[in-house]
Design an enzyme around this catalytic site. Structure first.
Site, PDB file in Angstrom:
ATOM      1  N   ARG A  83       0.835  -1.200   0.000  1.00 35.21           N
ATOM      2  CA  ARG A  83       0.000   0.000   0.000  1.00 35.21           C
ATOM      3  C   ARG A  83       0.870   1.251   0.000  1.00 35.21           C
ATOM      4  NH1 ARG A  83      -2.447   0.353   4.619  1.00 35.21           N
ATOM      5  NH2 ARG A  83      -2.106  -1.744   5.435  1.00 35.21           N
ATOM      6  N   TYR A 218      -1.315  -3.315  -7.212  1.00 35.00           N
ATOM      7  CA  TYR A 218      -1.334  -4.005  -5.924  1.00 35.00           C
ATOM      8  C   TYR A 218      -2.720  -3.825  -5.287  1.00 35.00           C
ATOM      9  CZ  TYR A 218      -0.551  -5.222  -1.095  1.00 35.00           C
ATOM     10  OH  TYR A 218      -0.678  -5.793   0.144  1.00 35.00           O
ATOM     11  N   SER A 269      -1.512  -4.854   9.556  1.00 41.11           N
ATOM     12  CA  SER A 269      -1.175  -5.757   8.457  1.00 41.11           C
ATOM     13  C   SER A 269       0.119  -6.503   8.772  1.00 41.11           C
ATOM     14  CB  SER A 269      -0.978  -4.947   7.189  1.00 41.11           C
ATOM     15  OG  SER A 269      -2.059  -4.061   7.040  1.00 41.11           O
ATOM     16  N   CYS A 271       0.679  -8.891  10.988  1.00 41.34           N
ATOM     17  CA  CYS A 271       0.969  -9.079  12.420  1.00 41.34           C
ATOM     18  C   CYS A 271       0.182 -10.236  13.008  1.00 41.34           C
ATOM     19  CB  CYS A 271       0.657  -7.815  13.194  1.00 41.34           C
ATOM     20  SG  CYS A 271       1.785  -6.470  12.803  1.00 41.34           S
ATOM     21  N   GLY A 272      -0.241 -11.181  12.170  1.00 40.99           N
ATOM     22  CA  GLY A 272      -0.857 -12.394  12.708  1.00 40.99           C
ATOM     23  C   GLY A 272      -2.371 -12.430  12.669  1.00 40.99           C
ATOM     24  N   LYS A 273      -2.984 -11.525  11.904  1.00 36.28           N
ATOM     25  CA  LYS A 273      -4.461 -11.495  11.869  1.00 36.28           C
ATOM     26  C   LYS A 273      -5.008 -12.740  11.187  1.00 36.28           C
ATOM     27  CE  LYS A 273      -6.269  -7.712  10.137  1.00 36.28           C
ATOM     28  NZ  LYS A 273      -6.878  -7.922   8.824  1.00 36.28           N
ATOM     29  N   THR A 274      -4.532 -13.012   9.958  1.00 36.69           N
ATOM     30  CA  THR A 274      -5.044 -14.186   9.239  1.00 36.69           C
ATOM     31  C   THR A 274      -4.671 -15.471   9.981  1.00 36.69           C
ATOM     32  OG1 THR A 274      -4.806 -12.976   7.175  1.00 36.69           O
ATOM     33  CG2 THR A 274      -5.088 -15.351   6.991  1.00 36.69           C
ATOM     34  N   SER A 275      -3.438 -15.537  10.504  1.00 41.74           N
ATOM     35  CA  SER A 275      -3.044 -16.800  11.136  1.00 41.74           C
ATOM     36  C   SER A 275      -3.820 -17.035  12.432  1.00 41.74           C
ATOM     37  CB  SER A 275      -1.533 -16.866  11.350  1.00 41.74           C
ATOM     38  OG  SER A 275      -1.122 -15.850  12.197  1.00 41.74           O
TER      39      SER A 275
HETATM   40  C1  SPV Z   1      -3.376  -5.042   4.620  1.00 43.15           C
HETATM   41  O1  SPV Z   1      -2.271  -4.581   4.289  1.00 43.15           O
HETATM   42  O2  SPV Z   1      -3.946  -4.699   5.649  1.00 43.15           O
HETATM   43  C2  SPV Z   1      -4.008  -6.050   3.778  1.00 43.15           C
HETATM   44  C3  SPV Z   1      -3.515  -6.159   2.441  1.00 43.15           C
HETATM   45  O3  SPV Z   1      -4.954  -6.652   4.196  1.00 43.15           O
HETATM   46  S1  SPV Z   1      -4.102  -4.856   1.471  1.00 43.15           S
HETATM   47  O4  SPV Z   1      -5.510  -5.005   1.344  1.00 43.15           O
HETATM   48  O5  SPV Z   1      -3.452  -4.977   0.197  1.00 43.15           O
HETATM   49  O6  SPV Z   1      -3.827  -3.614   2.082  1.00 43.15           O
HETATM   50 MN    MN Z   2      -5.742  -5.695   6.023  1.00 48.58          MN
END
Ligand code: SPV
Ligand code: MN
Length: 619
Positions: A83, A218, A269, A271-275
């Site tokens: 981003r 991106y 982002s 920092c372990g959110k998805t995991s």
């Molecule tokens: C984040 O960076 O918080 C993401 C990826 O979830 S993006 O949506 O590309 O920003």
């Molecule tokens: Mn995100």
């Protein structure tokens, strides 16, 4: 419509006019005239239309097929891997003020600049018009969203990540009540990547509920429904009575207890959110963005506004992320981005196996040892490389993932990447103190945004990058939200990244499973706690049992003491840092009072116990 038939054919005109929505026609006409594509194609919810987009992404070379059925690879340019905060700006009308941290540009000036860039930008390209719905269809949460883009990758990945909403636009019956997004990847290079990243602009127009974004691919910069809609929804919800948060939603299922307790969790982002949302044995509703509303029975309900995952692929391996890993190595519709491809096979950082010395990656043709223009060695894949899949592809998808009522939330977690201050898990004293803890979150920067990594940064509710209303208003809305609930979720803070004096992490990655099961138990009054100046922390005996039963690990008193001791000096300096930030904002007094109270509690405990570092056994 005043558009040449050669550009917009009868079929597409019919699909547009069937919506009976003059505003949609106006938008399509305006941006067709401005961007001057050679063709405009309207995509409905039909399987045929969606398949067209999938094929187009291959034809335009924004994606290429891999050996595994359904898998494709997409590359963002070498300098478009995360981003771009510096060029993401809120268009600010004259006389309006926002918080200092929000990047703004005068609205007229910004519109003039970006419209000049957009003039003729889609020359020779095909413009796609797509309709989506943020949240499950036909729900109290639903917000229709119109996406116009010249990137078939953007349109395709949104198909994996969001619910199709042509039908939802029909239901609008002509209303203007939707968000819209205009995107152009701009001129592409021979690898199908945006060429003119110096002219990358992401301009957010709160006045018109729209975002204009150019010269990028991106997803965090380009996809309307992801971080761009997040900002528009934060604006809307903070002017109403609900919350839009950078949160996962998961079902926590303690073994043998036959129950599911839903939690949301906000983490910056990478920092372990998805995991966390993917911890084995639990279920996932969503991993990135949630809307939270006050329900009729006084409880808090949340939905995942997405239906897919755009996840970081680095370190996804059979040990650390078994469920996702399995998805990545079996046939299904899936887009990889910015990883190495050799002989039609994908390779990424931390995948847990040998990787080849050459192939194609985000830098183009790559050989081990290759350096970039700055002289930095190019790794096999970008650290922020990603995969895009539908959540329904996961075996741990929660049965309520698409429920129009969302799920009832009983716990909220705020977590940061903090090497030296916070304990691994603590429960806030009450909602107001929890809002304070979330609003005080600090985290070290990661590769998910362009710029230096590892810098400590304030990250209220892990949402700072997306907050487009004054910070004080955002905090006030959170406080009000809690007061309007009769079934108030408990709030927890976690820190998976605490280090000891030797600079090593004090916990294993998997330990987070214990913290979330402890938090879930607290919702059901199952564990006693120790009250400390920063909130309630777990008792050693409970964690010892949990570590043994959940992970089969021995957990010693010494480990507990090192992890859960309060580092008073660090906590006090953090309070000073955060208080300074908020003292420059108009924040409710109720919130500001927490600084003095927490400081006093810490100083009194330090005085009473007579140490700099307070052991949990001292309380
Ligand atoms: C984040 O960076 O918080 C993401 C990826 O979830 S993006 O949506 O590309 O920003
Ligand atoms: Mn995100």
């Amino acid at each position: 419509m005043d558009i040449d038939k050669k550009i917009l054919d009868d079929e597409s005109v019919e699909k547009l006019t069937a919506l009976k929505n003059g505003y949609v026609l106006e938008i399509v006409e305006k941006y067709t005239k401005l961007c001057k594509p050679s063709k405009v194609t309207v995509i409905t919810d039909s399987e045929e239309d969606i398949a067209y987009v999938r094929r187009l992404a291959l034809k335009t070379k924004e994606e290429s097929k891999l050996n595994m059925k359904g898998h494709t690879i997409h590359y963002d340019g070498y300098y478009d891997q995360a981003r771009d905060k510096a060029h993401t700006r809120v268009l600010l009308p004259k006389g309006k003020k926002l918080s200092k941290h929000i990047n703004t540009i005068d609205r007229e000036e910004g519109l003039k600049e970006i419209e000049e860039i957009m003039d003729g930008m889609m020359d020779g390209k095909e413009m796609l018009v797509r309709f989506f719905c943020l949240s499950p269809l036909n729900s109290r949460f639903s917000i229709p969203a119109l996406q116009i883009t010249d990137s078939s990758y953007v349109a395709h990945s949104e198909d994996l990540l969001y619910r199709s909403g042509y039908g939802e636009f029909m239901n609008l019956k002509g209303s203007k009540n939707f968000f819209y997004f205009i995107h152009s990847a701009g001129e592409l290079d021979k690898n199908g990547c945006t060429k003119n990243v110096d002219k990358r602009r992401i301009y957010i127009d709160l006045e018109e509920n729209r975002v204009l974004t150019v010269n990028n691919q991106y997803a965090g910069n380009s996809l309307g429904l992801k971080k761009l809609a997040l900002r528009l929804a934060i604006n809307r919800s903070n002017n109403e009575d609900w919350l839009t948060e950078h949160m996962f939603i998961m079902g926590i299922k303690p073994e043998g207890k036959g129950r599911t307790t839903y939690f949301t969790g906000a983490f910056p982002s990478a920092c372990g959110k998805t995991s966390t949302a993917m911890i084995p044995g639990q279920s996932i509703v969503g991993d990135d963005i949630a809307y939270l509303k006050i329900w009729d029975d006084g409880s808090c309900h949340a939905v995942n506004i997405e239906s897919g995952i755009f996840g970081i692929i680095t370190d996804v391996n059979p040990v650390d992320d078994p469920l996702i890993h399995k998805c990545l190595i079996t046939p299904r519709e899936l887009i990889f981005s910015n990883i190495l491809i050799n002989d039609g096979k994908p390779y990424w950082l931390g995948m847990g196996c040998e990787t080849p010395d050459e192939g194609k990656n985000h830098s183009g043709l790559w050989k081990r040892g290759n350096k970039d223009a700055e002289g930095k060695e190019i790794p096999i894949a970008h650290k922020n490389a990603r995969y895009t899949i539908r959540i329904s592809e996961l075996e741990n998808v929660d049965p309520k993932a698409d429920d129009v009522n969302g799920v009832q939330v009983n716990g909220i977690i705020y977590g940061g990447r903090d090497s030296d201050t916070n304990v691994p898990v603590a429960q806030s004293l009450n909602w107001s103190h929890g809002v304070f803890s979330g609003a005080s979150l600090e985290s070290e920067t990661t590769s998910a945004t362009l710029g230096k990594e590892g810098q400590r940064a304030h990250s209220p509710m892990a949402n700072l990058d997306f907050i487009v209303v004054p910070l004080g208003k955002y905090i006030e809305n959170h406080l009000k939200f809690g007061k309007s609930l009769s079934k108030v979720p408990l709030i927890f803070s976690t820190n998976y990244f605490l280090k000891g004096e030797d600079g090593n992490y004090l916990n294993d990655k998997i330990d987070k499973k214990v913290w979330i099961l402890w938090a879930e138990g607290r919702v059901h009054n199952e564990y006693e706690v120790i009250e400390t100046p920063i909130g309630f922390i777990p008792k050693y005996e409970d964690l010892k049992v949990l570590f043994h039963s959940v992970l089969g690990k021995k957990y010693t008193k010494d480990q507990y003491e090192r992890q859960f001791s309060l580092r008073v000096e660090k906590l006090l300096s953090k309070l000073d840092r955060i208080e300074k930030i908020y003292s420059e904002e108009e924040v409710p007094e109720e919130f500001m009072n927490h600084f003095e109270r927490q400081r006093r509690r810490l100083l009194e405990a330090k005085e009473k116990i007579g140490k700099e570092i307070l052991s949990p056994f001292d309380f």
